[in-house]
Enzyme design. Structure first.
Site, PDB file in Angstrom:
ATOM      1  N   TYR A   1       0.865  -1.187   0.000  1.00 55.25           N
ATOM      2  CA  TYR A   1       0.000   0.000   0.000  1.00 55.25           C
ATOM      3  C   TYR A   1       0.896   1.231   0.000  1.00 55.25           C
ATOM      4  CZ  TYR A   1      -3.364   3.515   1.545  1.00 55.25           C
ATOM      5  OH  TYR A   1      -4.142   4.639   1.631  1.00 55.25           O
TER       6      TYR A   1
ATOM      7  N   GLU B   1      -3.305   7.450  -4.163  1.00 53.27           N
ATOM      8  CA  GLU B   1      -3.344   6.198  -3.403  1.00 53.27           C
ATOM      9  C   GLU B   1      -3.162   5.039  -4.372  1.00 53.27           C
ATOM     10  OE1 GLU B   1      -7.044   4.373  -1.968  1.00 53.27           O
ATOM     11  OE2 GLU B   1      -6.222   4.521   0.048  1.00 53.27           O
TER      12      GLU B   1
END
Ligand code: GDP
Ligand code: MN
Length: 393
Positions: A109, A197
């Protein structure tokens, strides 16, 4: 403003940020050509909507044949995708991104956000990326790492190396990761982004880092100078009322409740919503008509509030500083008359010419309740909307 995944990936390519090869489909007839251009015999079919959580909602599927690709495209295109991040109506799927699949060894992530508390761009990473990231954040928050970027010196190689060490990346992957983070930072700053993101950022079997997903947000306040971003804005993904309000320069946010609010000033609007909640009601919206509110804007604001079918009643709370309450009252009266409004309206006016304003309402034929005390006004609109609901049952 949000970008679609395919738009985010186009932006990545401009900065030489590694991502997958893909093509956009807007009509099923394009499918054969697209599959041929990509090559391979497996593909990833990805619904393009402004929402995450697509994987779990069936909006991201791996297919093994042209037949299956065709079925998935026909199922998705033109439908609406409901994810745990959308409303229950979901988001319209008007396009589909088709990609070559990746052989995934690890999902990382990686996000860059504007962090209000530290007033810096924050790098957020986790070695356990993927669709369960919310669960990781909840159950093992120590696995989510946060590193603020000093705006004076920008992103530093030593800082990037530290992040790579913390993620447990080996030397070759670290070299790719450091390069990647520096490119993302450059992209972030040059495009006035408020969020990037990448979940997942994958390590492939072949030993490469690749951005498999892309959630990118552009700071709305910078759209005046990010004209290229403005051109690719997809309004079909946005709340229709919020969009209309934005064009009228009204500050409006849709909410889930049934009490419409019309207030001048963001702070007063927040306080009004809080009061409604305190007395057991649910606001249908946040609406700040602004300091320069006049009769015309009052009418426009009523139009927006009333276009929401959930609204059973409206609370108007205006504090007259520069604005004159009698002008607002006139606006309310003409709106109620012109729009033939049947739902209860409670008006609380305070400040400049409040007395004259309330007088106007009292002497008019419209059935609008005026209430001087804000607490009582909030209770009154809740009571009236509840009566209305009971009457309907
Ligand atoms: P999101 O659910 O909206 O965040 O959509 P993503 O683009 O992140 O896709 C959801 C999930 O699908 C990812 O987390 C991956 O696990 C999986 N996925 C996406 N692309 C590929 C791929 O090329 N190969 C494999 N094996 N899985 C993929
Ligand atoms: Mn994702």
């Amino acid at each position: 403003m949000n970008l679609h995944e395919y738009q985010a990936k186009n932006l990545y390519r401009k900065y030489d940020i590694p991502t997958t090869k893909g093509k956009l489909l807007t009509h099923p007839s394009q499918l054969d050509d697209i599959l041929r251009t990509i090559g391979k015999d497996r593909w990833v079919i990805k619904a393009q909507v402004h929402s995450g959580g697509r994987g779990k909602a069936g909006g991201v599927v791996l297919v093994d044949s042209k037949h299956e690709a065709n079925e998935e495209v026909r199922r998705l295109l033109g439908s609406r995708l409901v994810t745990n991040q959308t409303t229950k109506e979901g988001q319209p799927i008007n396009s589909i991104y088709i990609e070559e699949p990746s052989d995934i060894v690890q999902q990382i992530y990686l996000a860059f956000i504007v962090d209000r508390t530290s007033q810096r761009i924050m790098i957020i990473t986790s070695s356990e990326g993927g669709m369960e990231i919310e669960e990781v954040a909840e159950k093992a928050p120590e696995k989510i790492l946060r590193n603020p970027i000093n705006p004076i010196v920008g992103i530093m190689p030593a800082q990037c190396r530290q992040i790579c060490d913390d993620l447990g990346l080996d030397k070759t992957l670290s070299a790719q990761m450091i390069d990647l983070m520096q490119k993302i930072y450059k992209m972030f700053v040059e495009n006035d982004l408020s969020l990037v993101e990448i979940n997942p950022l994958v390590v492939t079997k072949q030993g490469y880092l690749i951005c498999l997903d892309g959630k990118v947000q552009v700071d709305n306040s910078a759209l005046y100078r990010q004209t290229k971003m403005n051109e690719i804005r997809d309004e079909s993904q946005e709340d229709a009322r919020e969009l209309k309000a934005e064009k009228l320069d009204l500050n409006y946010v849709s909410l889930d409740g049934n009490i419409g609010c019309m207030v001048n000033g963001a702070g007063l609007a927040m306080a009004t919503m809080d009061l409604i909640q305190t007395y057991g009601g649910e606001p249908a919206n946040f609406l700040d008509v602004g300091g320069s509110v006049n009769e015309k804007r009052v009418i426009e604001a009523f139009g927006i509030i009333l276009s929401d079918e959930k609204v059973d009643g409206i609370l108007v709370n205006i504090f007259g500083g520069i604005v004159r309450c009698d002008i607002i009252a006139a606006g309310i009266i003409s709106a109620v008359e012109a729009m033939n409004i049947h739902i209860p309206i409670v008006v609380r006016l305070e400040g400049t010419n409040a007395k004259e304003g309330l007088e106007l309402i009292k002497n008019s034929t419209v059935s609008v309740y005026e209430e001087h005390d804000l607490n009582k006004a909030a209770q009154k609109i809740i009571e009236l909307t509840q009566q209305k609901e009971q009457g309907a049952n």
